[in-house]
Design an enzyme around this catalytic site. Sequence first.
Site, PDB file in Angstrom:
ATOM      1  N   ARG A 283      -9.200  10.510  -7.974  1.00 19.68           N
ATOM      2  CA  ARG A 283      -8.303  11.244  -7.070  1.00 19.68           C
ATOM      3  C   ARG A 283      -7.523  10.208  -6.284  1.00 19.68           C
ATOM      4  NH1 ARG A 283      -7.073  10.500  -2.680  1.00 19.68           N
ATOM      5  NH2 ARG A 283      -9.008  10.747  -1.533  1.00 19.68           N
TER       6      ARG A 283
ATOM      7  N   LYS B  97      -5.732  -2.512  -1.529  1.00 18.30           N
ATOM      8  CA  LYS B  97      -6.649  -2.543  -0.379  1.00 18.30           C
ATOM      9  C   LYS B  97      -7.307  -3.906  -0.212  1.00 18.30           C
ATOM     10  CE  LYS B  97      -7.522   1.922   1.286  1.00 18.30           C
ATOM     11  NZ  LYS B  97      -8.396   3.062   1.526  1.00 18.30           N
TER      12      LYS B  97
ATOM     13  N   GLU C 181     -13.663   3.907  -3.218  1.00 16.36           N
ATOM     14  CA  GLU C 181     -12.267   4.270  -2.993  1.00 16.36           C
ATOM     15  C   GLU C 181     -11.814   5.379  -3.935  1.00 16.36           C
ATOM     16  OE1 GLU C 181     -10.207   3.075  -0.723  1.00 16.36           O
ATOM     17  OE2 GLU C 181      -8.459   4.123  -1.472  1.00 16.36           O
ATOM     18  N   ASP C 182     -11.192   6.401  -3.385  1.00 11.01           N
ATOM     19  CA  ASP C 182     -10.520   7.440  -4.165  1.00 11.01           C
ATOM     20  C   ASP C 182     -11.326   7.954  -5.358  1.00 11.01           C
ATOM     21  OD1 ASP C 182      -8.476   7.429  -2.391  1.00 11.01           O
ATOM     22  OD2 ASP C 182      -6.951   6.613  -3.726  1.00 11.01           O
TER      23      ASP C 182
ATOM     24  N   ASP D  53     -14.158   4.693   2.225  1.00  9.55           N
ATOM     25  CA  ASP D  53     -13.034   4.666   3.152  1.00  9.55           C
ATOM     26  C   ASP D  53     -12.362   6.029   3.296  1.00  9.55           C
ATOM     27  OD1 ASP D  53     -11.311   3.193   4.921  1.00  9.55           O
ATOM     28  OD2 ASP D  53      -9.753   3.552   3.437  1.00  9.55           O
ATOM     29  N   ASP D  54     -12.304   6.808   2.216  1.00  9.51           N
ATOM     30  CA  ASP D  54     -11.662   8.131   2.298  1.00  9.51           C
ATOM     31  C   ASP D  54     -12.417   9.035   3.265  1.00  9.51           C
ATOM     32  OD1 ASP D  54      -9.781   7.541   0.131  1.00  9.51           O
ATOM     33  OD2 ASP D  54     -11.609   7.497  -1.064  1.00  9.51           O
TER      34      ASP D  54
ATOM     35  N   TYR E 106       0.844  -1.199   0.000  1.00 10.81           N
ATOM     36  CA  TYR E 106       0.000   0.000   0.000  1.00 10.81           C
ATOM     37  C   TYR E 106       0.881   1.252   0.000  1.00 10.81           C
ATOM     38  CZ  TYR E 106      -4.246   2.499   0.171  1.00 10.81           C
ATOM     39  OH  TYR E 106      -5.249   3.351  -0.172  1.00 10.81           O
TER      40      TYR E 106
ATOM     41  N   ASN F 136      -1.182  12.538   1.646  1.00  5.61           N
ATOM     42  CA  ASN F 136      -0.347  11.495   1.037  1.00  5.61           C
ATOM     43  C   ASN F 136      -0.032  11.849  -0.408  1.00  5.61           C
ATOM     44  OD1 ASN F 136      -0.384   9.582   3.168  1.00  5.61           O
ATOM     45  ND2 ASN F 136      -2.455   9.035   2.619  1.00  5.61           N
TER      46      ASN F 136
HETATM   47  P1  NAD Z   1     -10.030  16.063  -2.034  1.00  4.38           P
HETATM   48  O1  NAD Z   1      -9.540  16.447  -3.366  1.00  4.38           O
HETATM   49  O2  NAD Z   1     -11.439  15.595  -1.902  1.00  4.38           O
HETATM   50  O3  NAD Z   1      -9.851  17.296  -1.010  1.00  4.38           O
HETATM   51  C1  NAD Z   1      -8.768  18.195  -0.998  1.00  4.38           C
HETATM   52  C2  NAD Z   1      -9.310  19.514  -0.493  1.00  4.38           C
HETATM   53  O4  NAD Z   1      -8.217  20.393  -0.285  1.00  4.38           O
HETATM   54  C3  NAD Z   1     -10.270  20.180  -1.498  1.00  4.38           C
HETATM   55  O5  NAD Z   1     -11.454  20.594  -0.853  1.00  4.38           O
HETATM   56  C4  NAD Z   1      -9.454  21.370  -1.998  1.00  4.38           C
HETATM   57  O6  NAD Z   1     -10.269  22.465  -2.368  1.00  4.38           O
HETATM   58  C5  NAD Z   1      -8.611  21.674  -0.749  1.00  4.38           C
HETATM   59  N1  NAD Z   1      -7.458  22.489  -1.054  1.00  4.38           N
HETATM   60  C6  NAD Z   1      -6.692  22.507  -2.164  1.00  4.38           C
HETATM   61  N2  NAD Z   1      -5.760  23.475  -2.084  1.00  4.38           N
HETATM   62  C7  NAD Z   1      -5.929  24.073  -0.883  1.00  4.38           C
HETATM   63  C8  NAD Z   1      -5.262  25.129  -0.216  1.00  4.38           C
HETATM   64  N3  NAD Z   1      -4.237  25.772  -0.772  1.00  4.38           N
HETATM   65  N4  NAD Z   1      -5.706  25.481   0.998  1.00  4.38           N
HETATM   66  C9  NAD Z   1      -6.732  24.831   1.585  1.00  4.38           C
HETATM   67  N5  NAD Z   1      -7.414  23.831   0.995  1.00  4.38           N
HETATM   68  C10 NAD Z   1      -7.005  23.456  -0.227  1.00  4.38           C
HETATM   69  O7  NAD Z   1      -9.039  14.971  -1.500  1.00  4.38           O
HETATM   70  P2  NAD Z   1      -9.211  14.066  -0.191  1.00  4.38           P
HETATM   71  O8  NAD Z   1      -9.764  12.735  -0.548  1.00  4.38           O
HETATM   72  O9  NAD Z   1      -9.932  14.840   0.843  1.00  4.38           O
HETATM   73  O10 NAD Z   1      -7.680  13.830   0.215  1.00  4.38           O
HETATM   74  C11 NAD Z   1      -6.866  14.921   0.572  1.00  4.38           C
HETATM   75  C12 NAD Z   1      -5.521  14.418   1.083  1.00  4.38           C
HETATM   76  O11 NAD Z   1      -5.710  13.673   2.277  1.00  4.38           O
HETATM   77  C13 NAD Z   1      -4.817  13.486   0.104  1.00  4.38           C
HETATM   78  O12 NAD Z   1      -3.449  13.781   0.075  1.00  4.38           O
HETATM   79  C14 NAD Z   1      -5.051  12.135   0.680  1.00  4.38           C
HETATM   80  O13 NAD Z   1      -4.012  11.230   0.353  1.00  4.38           O
HETATM   81  C15 NAD Z   1      -5.054  12.436   2.160  1.00  4.38           C
HETATM   82  N6  NAD Z   1      -5.773  11.403   2.919  1.00  4.38           N
HETATM   83  C16 NAD Z   1      -5.144  10.886   4.011  1.00  4.38           C
HETATM   84  C17 NAD Z   1      -5.774   9.905   4.742  1.00  4.38           C
HETATM   85  C18 NAD Z   1      -5.106   9.338   5.959  1.00  4.38           C
HETATM   86  O14 NAD Z   1      -4.110   9.819   6.349  1.00  4.38           O
HETATM   87  N7  NAD Z   1      -5.621   8.334   6.604  1.00  4.38           N
HETATM   88  C19 NAD Z   1      -7.029   9.434   4.345  1.00  4.38           C
HETATM   89  C20 NAD Z   1      -7.651   9.999   3.243  1.00  4.38           C
HETATM   90  C21 NAD Z   1      -7.011  11.002   2.536  1.00  4.38           C
END
Ligand code: NAD
Length: 582
Positions: A189, A207, A278-279, A301-302, A136, A445
């Site tokens: 995404r 996964k 997922e994603d 899951d996200d 992963y 990530n």
């Molecule tokens: P997403 O695209 O749905 O959300 C990202 C958000 O960030 C959007 O709302 C976007 O408008 C905002 N954004 C972009 N630029 C910005 C800025 N300059 N200032 C503030 N906000 C800004 O993506 P997601 O599914 O929510 O995932 C986001 C991140 O979180 C990814 O890197 C993902 O890998 C990580 N993530 C981590 C975990 C974990 O640690 N367990 C789980 C899920 C997602």
Amino acid sequence: MFGLILSTTPAQSRTRGLIKRDFCGYLTIYTELDLEDSKDKRVKVCLRGRELLRNSILNKGSAFTQEEREKLGLDGLLPPHVSTMDQQLARRYANFLECGNDLGKYHFLTDLQNRNETLFYRFCSDHVVETLPYIYTPVVGDASLNFSLHYHHSRGIYIPYDKKDQMETILKNAGKKDVSVIVATDGGRILGLGDVGVGGMTIPIGKTSLYTLFGGVAPESVLPIFLDVGTDNQELLKDPLYMGRREKRITGDDYFAFMDAFVAAVKKVFPKAMLQWEDLLGVHAQKVLDRYRDDILSFNDDIQGTASVVLAGLLSALKMKGSALAEEKIAIFGGGAAGLGVGKSIYRYLIHNGMEEKEARDRIHIIDRNGLTYIGQKNLREEHELFAKEKPSEYDDVISVDETIKCFDITILIGASAQKGAFTEKTIEGLLKNTSTPVVFPLSNPHTKAEATPEMIINVSKGKAIVATGTAFPQVVYKGKVFAIGQCNNVYIFPGIGLFTSAFDIKTIPEEFFYIAGETLSEISPPLLFPEFKNLKEASKQIAFEIAKYAALKGLIKEKDESSILRRIETSMWYPKYFPYD
Ligand code: NAD
């Protein structure tokens, strides 16, 4: 066509806890409650010769005994020495160490999985810390970017948009009958990498492997699916080697009509399956979850898995701090699928534990591209309205993360924006003005997208801050003290959810299951934020057990007492070991 029927000795047929799983229509596997009792278990297979060696579920490679080789047409197809599983594992470990780089290790493990799943899962559970980054995150992200170039083996199912009328046929082509866990993505995404098109298939593959490795869901019962609605990644569209559908992404009503057809087909072909989204693209993730959550056993899951593991991390951090969630002020940087999911989950969790709705809302602050979300903000997204604040008059239209921290006395900061370096030294200093022990979770990530490095946060806070990240970071040494960095990884949660849904007859996954999963994870964690990866199978079992107890209390499952719940969970868990074949 192949078949596998387990036969037992007369003594064994009296062993308690035999349950039957039907697979492919041709294959029946019995799992026993007490694996130690199953020493005499024998398995009848209908495959012979090279066909048997090519079947990753049944193949044992050099571990086929002499007797099996003679009976099953394998004589002469393998080198003469009959290996034990330990000898096979020793060879594979030496090969693993020989692999030059990360992608080399990834492909080595993928090849092993495609040849011999029993050995693959035993190898990964014996070397869990070493292999997890390759099954992963983070390496699966690199693999998704290189998918078309390195593709060499079919695993899972691909459903292109133009085949939307043939979904049932395509799902049946998987050759599986008793599917209990599906992970489906449209590659919109992937991690923080954006739209990687068909390369996103590496994520459901990874996964589903983790559902088996940590949730004990049998390898023949998991199914990764890629829903190919196109890609908006111009480079991929231009790449002559790209293996996905070379069209722009389908959106709007057409997208949802495709998803409707997919969900209907899954319900028909795999009626017992739990579907994990997922994603998906941010704009689709919540809508898809809401549209189907009562229609099919499903979760995202996200959104929900992330919320649950973050809840666990926060509860553990606050235990260390000597505080409670109800006393903290939280800012979430990045209000997309993950960030907003975390916000809503904490909000509902606080209410679930007796807080007034308004107070719960006031404690959570969402910061997105236009800064803090506030009432009357230009282009305020509908989904952000719940947490929109009264705009403080002294600030400009865009209120930054540092200004939010100062103005709203923030003590917990969570990053889910995929914006590298968005949290600066000044951000951490701002938090330290509000609390002596800030909690900072830069979750984005892969590590190249993290909002801050743990090293910076720990150095600036002089070792006071409690940090967890989304992907693995090395430990930090500050003034001789070692700080292990907790990884807020959804892998702590989803295998336990999958184990529960595989073991029990349940129709939907209520939100409360994710609170229970989060609370359970926090309770079983050592003074660090999360348990060690080597204890993940036990953690999943505990999570499934606690969820099942709650479900029993609410009348959602038919099992009532703890011993029958535990027995149900234990009998449904698959372990990587060889049985003799007839
Ligand atoms: P997403 O695209 O749905 O959300 C990202 C958000 O960030 C959007 O709302 C976007 O408008 C905002 N954004 C972009 N630029 C910005 C800025 N300059 N200032 C503030 N906000 C800004 O993506 P997601 O599914 O929510 O995932 C986001 C991140 O979180 C990814 O890197 C993902 O890998 C990580 N993530 C981590 C975990 C974990 O640690 N367990 C789980 C899920 C997602």
